[in-house]
Scaffold this active site. Sequence first.
Site, PDB file in Angstrom:
ATOM      1  N   SER A   1      -3.160  -7.812   8.853  1.00  0.00           N
ATOM      2  CA  SER A   1      -4.333  -7.971   8.172  1.00  0.00           C
ATOM      3  C   SER A   1      -5.518  -8.617   9.056  1.00  0.00           C
ATOM      4  O   SER A   1      -5.126  -9.062  10.104  1.00  0.00           O
ATOM      5  CB  SER A   1      -4.220  -8.851   7.047  1.00  0.00           C
ATOM      6  OG  SER A   1      -4.168 -10.171   7.163  1.00  0.00           O
TER       7      SER A   1
ATOM      8  N   ASP B   1      -4.115  -3.409   8.254  1.00  0.00           N
ATOM      9  CA  ASP B   1      -3.933  -3.577   6.949  1.00  0.00           C
ATOM     10  C   ASP B   1      -5.212  -4.132   6.232  1.00  0.00           C
ATOM     11  O   ASP B   1      -5.746  -5.210   6.549  1.00  0.00           O
ATOM     12  CB  ASP B   1      -2.730  -4.319   6.459  1.00  0.00           C
ATOM     13  CG  ASP B   1      -2.289  -4.226   4.974  1.00  0.00           C
ATOM     14  OD1 ASP B   1      -2.598  -3.408   4.529  1.00  0.00           O
ATOM     15  OD2 ASP B   1      -1.622  -5.346   4.650  1.00  0.00           O
TER      16      ASP B   1
ATOM     17  N   HIS C   1      -1.193  -6.900  -5.865  1.00  0.00           N
ATOM     18  CA  HIS C   1      -0.836  -7.710  -4.610  1.00  0.00           C
ATOM     19  C   HIS C   1      -0.221  -8.809  -5.162  1.00  0.00           C
ATOM     20  O   HIS C   1      -0.287  -9.651  -6.109  1.00  0.00           O
ATOM     21  CB  HIS C   1      -1.786  -7.996  -3.879  1.00  0.00           C
ATOM     22  CG  HIS C   1      -2.451  -6.570  -3.234  1.00  0.00           C
ATOM     23  ND1 HIS C   1      -3.737  -6.008  -3.265  1.00  0.00           N
ATOM     24  CD2 HIS C   1      -1.628  -5.527  -2.288  1.00  0.00           C
ATOM     25  CE1 HIS C   1      -3.900  -5.202  -2.603  1.00  0.00           C
ATOM     26  NE2 HIS C   1      -2.630  -4.612  -1.917  1.00  0.00           N
ATOM     27  N   GLY C   2       0.483  -9.474  -4.183  1.00  0.00           N
ATOM     28  CA  GLY C   2       1.153 -11.047  -4.471  1.00  0.00           C
ATOM     29  C   GLY C   2       2.420 -10.768  -5.146  1.00  0.00           C
ATOM     30  O   GLY C   2       2.935  -9.801  -5.369  1.00  0.00           O
TER      31      GLY C   2
ATOM     32  N   HIS D   1       0.775   0.219  -2.089  1.00  0.00           N
ATOM     33  CA  HIS D   1       0.476  -1.032  -1.936  1.00  0.00           C
ATOM     34  C   HIS D   1       1.081  -2.059  -3.230  1.00  0.00           C
ATOM     35  O   HIS D   1       1.467  -1.567  -4.337  1.00  0.00           O
ATOM     36  CB  HIS D   1      -1.023  -1.238  -2.098  1.00  0.00           C
ATOM     37  CG  HIS D   1      -1.489  -0.855  -0.634  1.00  0.00           C
ATOM     38  ND1 HIS D   1      -2.591  -1.598  -0.016  1.00  0.00           N
ATOM     39  CD2 HIS D   1      -1.443   0.310  -0.060  1.00  0.00           C
ATOM     40  CE1 HIS D   1      -2.826  -0.871   0.934  1.00  0.00           C
ATOM     41  NE2 HIS D   1      -2.451   0.106   1.035  1.00  0.00           N
TER      42      HIS D   1
ATOM     43  N   ALA E   1       3.758  -3.751  -3.144  1.00  0.00           N
ATOM     44  CA  ALA E   1       5.258  -3.098  -3.380  1.00  0.00           C
ATOM     45  C   ALA E   1       6.350  -4.196  -3.150  1.00  0.00           C
ATOM     46  O   ALA E   1       7.620  -3.711  -2.957  1.00  0.00           O
ATOM     47  CB  ALA E   1       5.344  -1.937  -2.385  1.00  0.00           C
ATOM     48  N   SER E   2       6.136  -5.339  -3.025  1.00  0.00           N
ATOM     49  CA  SER E   2       7.223  -6.432  -2.963  1.00  0.00           C
ATOM     50  C   SER E   2       7.935  -6.298  -4.082  1.00  0.00           C
ATOM     51  O   SER E   2       7.398  -6.457  -5.136  1.00  0.00           O
ATOM     52  CB  SER E   2       6.566  -7.611  -2.413  1.00  0.00           C
ATOM     53  OG  SER E   2       6.473  -7.766  -1.015  1.00  0.00           O
TER      54      SER E   2
ATOM     55  N   ASN F   1       4.226  -1.012   1.492  1.00  0.00           N
ATOM     56  CA  ASN F   1       3.774  -2.113   2.034  1.00  0.00           C
ATOM     57  C   ASN F   1       4.761  -3.212   1.570  1.00  0.00           C
ATOM     58  O   ASN F   1       4.970  -3.536   0.281  1.00  0.00           O
ATOM     59  CB  ASN F   1       2.266  -2.251   1.629  1.00  0.00           C
ATOM     60  CG  ASN F   1       1.302  -1.413   2.562  1.00  0.00           C
ATOM     61  OD1 ASN F   1       1.827  -0.411   3.240  1.00  0.00           O
ATOM     62  ND2 ASN F   1       0.013  -1.944   2.259  1.00  0.00           N
TER      63      ASN F   1
END
Length: 307
Positions: free
Chosen positions: A49, A82, A180-181, A210, A212-213, A253
Amino acid sequence: MLVKGNEILLKAHKEGYGVGAFNFVNFEMLNAIFEAGNEENSPLFIQASEGAIKYMGIDMAVGMVKIMCERYPHIPVALHLDHGTTFESCEKAVKAGFTSVMIDASHHAFEENLELTSKVVKMAHNAGVSVEAELGRLMGIEDNISVDEKDAVLVNPKEAERFVKESQVDYLAPAIGTSHGAFKFKGEPKLDFERLQEVKRLTNIPLVLHGASAIPDDVRKSYLDAGGDLKGSKGVPFEFLQESIKGGINKVNTDTDLRIAFIAEVRKVANEDKSQFDLRKFFSPAQLALKNVVKERMKLLGSANKI
């Protein structure tokens, strides 16, 4: 070997699998990702990033990736910017040796997003570099960029069709409900797979997920056991990741999972041996934990044994 991002993703697009795109901020993370790719025989999408580049220095980031490519010459590797926020940051990455860049103008109105993306595409394509863009807005915090729930917007498939046609972007990140996060869902996890399938049908290019954790149970447990706090955190379920690939996602991601796995082991060593100050004693188990997360993700997404 360093290759254009499209060389990796067009193959995934054609054959129907996903490639994990893994962020790094230091050598230890990068080394673990490469070791995972080598052991799983998987192509690699390595991401940095703007914040990571500021931390490492762009020449150092590119240099480390090139050295790792020399160590593992059989692995196709894309080095990706990113969430590039400006034309200038994308241009700087291209000139430094990145083989893929993302211009994230999703916070702008559609026409402004299209105009800026088209400008980046022209510049990058002239240099042989692939480009990613985003449509819709994801909730959450990414590299200090915050989007509230009220400002999150899902992608419009018809707009995506026009956007891809006019900008000639190589791959697109459509907002379908992730964030995100580590705190992705307030209630039950829900993604708009029908919307995703329509975007894929209308654009027929590689798509990117995005936010995608997954925050796997074993990673969460390690972090909590080491004294970390993840109260209220929710990741994307593994079955959702697999369903998204069936719907047309080819780049997935992954950043938060790597951070949590890494820091859990650092905390564990610090807790168990308060007299320890040999950095290798902290970073060796941290690298192993991160590598294992990456290996499992490669197998889950389908990129293992695709070299």
